[in-house]
Scaffold this active site. Structure first.
Site, PDB file in Angstrom:
ATOM      1  N   ASP A   1      24.006 -46.744  19.167  1.00  0.00           N
ATOM      2  CA  ASP A   1      24.834 -46.230  20.329  1.00  0.00           C
ATOM      3  C   ASP A   1      25.687 -45.728  19.341  1.00  0.00           C
ATOM      4  O   ASP A   1      26.803 -46.261  19.451  1.00  0.00           O
ATOM      5  CB  ASP A   1      24.924 -47.241  21.550  1.00  0.00           C
TER       6      ASP A   1
ATOM      7  N   HIS B   1      15.157 -46.100  -1.042  1.00  0.00           N
ATOM      8  CA  HIS B   1      14.788 -48.244  -1.073  1.00  0.00           C
ATOM      9  C   HIS B   1      14.893 -48.183  -2.126  1.00  0.00           C
ATOM     10  O   HIS B   1      15.087 -49.553  -2.561  1.00  0.00           O
ATOM     11  CB  HIS B   1      13.599 -47.578  -1.215  1.00  0.00           C
TER      12      HIS B   1
END
Length: 289
Positions: A230, A22
């Site tokens: 994908d 983060h």
């Protein structure tokens, strides 16, 4: 700063786990990174993200004073997932619109945030036997929401937190929660640059720390393109976010795989979770628990 694990299962399935610090990326940056990476693996052209051009010599990170605090008592937390179909969320929206003198026309996320905040505070009040002043902390993605016009594909941590304070926690009304949080978010439109955004983030958390009220942190990644990733194997059947181990009440919203609802991952103290999941108002809108 980043770790990746690829797992193959005997059933023929595959899972890709990605962990990004983060310190360098928020959820929006992370999901776009993974999507761009997947695009390249399929032979597509990468999309160059936008990085802040602020000179490090002129950019001053606001100070975050750290005060000495007593070691908190050990509290056991429970994490559970609840699914809210769009049909139930529509019913909730209609219920909220019937409150007050005029409809607030809440979004799905606004409706669900107000409901779960009320249920969470109710569980805490029931456990303690007294009213608990509470803060609703909402994480807001700044892209497209300020006068600074941050590019849509800005990389890094471009978010702030807004805080709604509810002292009379025994009288929480869903429409009033929504109106309060909208007012807080409206002020973000005046953010001019990343330095001002950093100040707002720190000031919000200082306000929560100084207040000593219970805090419920809400974050939504709904409509983030997790289900568009994908790598050439097709789009994912399931995407999940790992809940951290921060000692706080934390709730994260994510689209269901079909897009026909919202999954809420809820982290509360164990005793409060047992009360929360049996809340009558929660059961009216959640898929069978």
């Amino acid at each position: 700063m980043i770790a990746v694990q690829l797992s193959h299962f005997t059933c023929g399935g595959v899972a890709v786990a990605v962990s990004v610090s983060h310190k360098v990326a928020d959820a929006f940056t992370t999901v776009n990174f993974v999507n761009h990476w997947a695009t390249v693996t399929r032979g597509g052209s990468p999309i160059n993200p936008s990085f802040f051009s602020t000179s490090t010599s002129n950019f001053k990170v606001p100070e975050f004073p750290v005060a000495a605090v007593e070691t908190p008592k050990v509290v056991e937390y429970a994490t559970k997932r609840f699914v809210f179909p769009n049909s139930k969320l529509k019913e909730l929206k209609n219920k909220i619109n019937a409150m007050g003198t005029s409809p607030v026309n809440p979004s799905r996320v606004e409706s669900l945030t107000s409901l779960l905040f009320k249920c969470g505070v109710g569980a805490a009040n029931t456990k303690s036997g007294s009213l608990q002043p509470s803060n609703l902390v909402q994480v807001v993605n700044l892209r497209g929401k300020t006068n600074a016009n941050f590019p849509e594909l800005s990389s890094g941590n471009l978010y702030v937190s807004v805080v709604g304070k509810f002292k009379h926690s025994g009288q929480i009304e869903l429409n009033e929660v929504i109106t309060c949080m909208r007012k807080e978010r409206m002020e973000l439109q005046q953010v001019k640059d990343e330095e001002e955004a950093a100040k707002k983030l720190i000031n919000a958390w200082l306000a929560v720390m100084d207040d000593q009220s219970r805090a419920y942190v809400f974050s939504s990644v709904c409509r983030f393109p997790f289900y568009q990733v994908d790598f050439g194997w097709g789009k994912p059947a399931r995407a999940m976010l790992r809940m951290g181990h921060s000692v706080t009440n934390f709730l994260v919203f994510m689209d269901t795989p079909s897009g026909d609802g919202i999954e809420a991952t809820v982290r509360l103290e164990e005793e409060e979770m047992s009360i929360f999941q049996n809340d009558k108002e929660l059961h009216e809108h959640v898929q069978d628990i």
